[in-house]
Design an enzyme around this catalytic site. Structure first.
Site, PDB file in Angstrom:
ATOM      1  N   GLU A 131       4.305  -5.346  -0.163  1.00  0.00           N
ATOM      2  CA  GLU A 131       3.914  -6.508   0.613  1.00  0.00           C
ATOM      3  C   GLU A 131       4.421  -7.780  -0.080  1.00  0.00           C
ATOM      4  O   GLU A 131       4.328  -7.911  -1.301  1.00  0.00           O
ATOM      5  CB  GLU A 131       2.389  -6.587   0.702  1.00  0.00           C
ATOM      6  CG  GLU A 131       1.746  -5.408   1.408  1.00  0.00           C
ATOM      7  CD  GLU A 131       1.844  -5.542   2.916  1.00  0.00           C
ATOM      8  OE1 GLU A 131       1.412  -6.578   3.446  1.00  0.00           O
ATOM      9  OE2 GLU A 131       2.341  -4.597   3.549  1.00  0.00           O
ATOM     10  N   HIS A 138       5.524  -1.953   3.521  1.00  0.00           N
ATOM     11  CA  HIS A 138       4.113  -1.934   3.091  1.00  0.00           C
ATOM     12  C   HIS A 138       3.888  -0.934   1.953  1.00  0.00           C
ATOM     13  O   HIS A 138       2.815  -0.349   1.838  1.00  0.00           O
ATOM     14  CB  HIS A 138       3.179  -1.545   4.246  1.00  0.00           C
ATOM     15  CG  HIS A 138       3.304  -2.366   5.473  1.00  0.00           C
ATOM     16  ND1 HIS A 138       2.774  -3.633   5.597  1.00  0.00           N
ATOM     17  CD2 HIS A 138       3.900  -2.098   6.675  1.00  0.00           C
ATOM     18  CE1 HIS A 138       3.026  -4.109   6.810  1.00  0.00           C
ATOM     19  NE2 HIS A 138       3.713  -3.206   7.479  1.00  0.00           N
ATOM     20  N   SER A 193       8.257  -5.105   9.052  1.00  0.00           N
ATOM     21  CA  SER A 193       7.496  -3.861   9.151  1.00  0.00           C
ATOM     22  C   SER A 193       8.195  -2.869  10.078  1.00  0.00           C
ATOM     23  O   SER A 193       9.218  -2.312   9.729  1.00  0.00           O
ATOM     24  CB  SER A 193       6.069  -4.179   9.614  1.00  0.00           C
ATOM     25  OG  SER A 193       5.248  -3.056   9.568  1.00  0.00           O
ATOM     26  N   ALA A 194       7.681  -2.645  11.281  1.00  0.00           N
ATOM     27  CA  ALA A 194       8.323  -1.718  12.217  1.00  0.00           C
ATOM     28  C   ALA A 194       9.747  -2.158  12.538  1.00  0.00           C
ATOM     29  O   ALA A 194      10.639  -1.325  12.710  1.00  0.00           O
ATOM     30  CB  ALA A 194       7.501  -1.614  13.502  1.00  0.00           C
ATOM     31  N   GLY A 238       4.270  -3.557  14.136  1.00  0.00           N
ATOM     32  CA  GLY A 238       3.315  -2.899  15.013  1.00  0.00           C
ATOM     33  C   GLY A 238       3.508  -1.406  14.854  1.00  0.00           C
ATOM     34  O   GLY A 238       3.825  -0.931  13.765  1.00  0.00           O
TER      35      GLY A 238
END
Length: 239
Positions: free
Chosen positions: A190, A155, A118-119, A86
């Site tokens: 990714e 990413h 991700s985050a 997020g």
């Protein structure tokens, strides 16, 4: 330490965590409960439900830390921890506000498996500085959990030589970071991830990564490559 740091929770054409489920299952083997940190998104209950649906086949029950009376105690007693993706600024702001950074670091160094996407992968680094996100809130500082001593850019996207977009490429942004900081940056594409088992680190997934270091050309990394040498990094920020 037992870390699984995903570039993303989803890969094009697959469901939530589906592309990395064998690696997730290996990390969480013999665990029955997973403490999930949903603070990177605004709908905490909905985010927990998404994670629960993904790990249901593994026989794991997901507990949202936002429902805990004592979040610090919840981290200390967790069988495993997952910090989802997020907005990294929103996430880090909440971790500082709830005084969770020290608790998370202590738990993971003590053997609690850590899954980041991700985050959540950004949070495993020393600093927020290689996030891709807009600073929608202002955290107390950029200091993150620091489970690994280098930076990760989730990413990661390779430069497109045919693009007419005039903004900076991801590579240009990382090179700019290295002009002021002497810290390796692992750009994970990714569908790939970093797996850390104790003092060993390895690149997993199917798309590889690029390693950026100050004063050197980027280095292409293939799935399965041994990245243990990065665990010996001594980071220098504002160098």
């Amino acid at each position: 330490m037992e870390l699984l740091l995903l570039s993303s929770s989803m890969k094009h054409g697959t469901g939530f965590l589906e592309h990395a489920m064998p690696a997730v299952a290996e990390l969480l083997a013999d665990r029955k409960r997973l403490l999930f940190v949903p603070f990177a998104k605004s709908d905490h209950d909905g985010y927990v439900a998404t994670v629960q649906a993904a790990v249901e086949p593994l026989g794991i029950t997901v507990d949202g830390i936002h429902r805990a009376d004592d979040p610090v105690a919840a981290v200390g007693s967790a069988e495993a921890v997952f910090i989802g993706g997020g907005n990294t600024f929103r996430l880090l702001s909440a971790l500082h506000r709830l005084d969770l950074l020290t608790a998370l670091r202590a738990a993971v160094l003590g053997g609690t498996p850590y899954l980041g996407a991700s985050a959540g992968t950004n949070m495993a680094c020393p600093s927020l500085r290689t996030s891709n996100d807009m600073p929608i809130v202002e955290p107390e500082s950029f200091a993150a959990i620091g489970l690994v001593p280098f930076q990760i850019n989730p990413h990661y996207q390779d430069p497109d030589p045919g693009s007419k977009h005039m903004g900076e490429t991801r590579e240009q942004r990382i090179v700019e970071f290295l002009e002021d900081n002497d810290v390796p940056v692992l750009g994970i594409r990714e569908g790939s991830w970093l797996r850390v088992r104790g003092e060993h680190a390895e690149l997993g997934g199917g798309t590889g990564a690029r390693l950026f270091t100050r004063g050197a050309d980027p280095r292409e990394l293939k799935p399965g490559e041994d990245l243990t040498f990065l665990l010996g990094t001594v980071p220098h920020f504002d160098a």
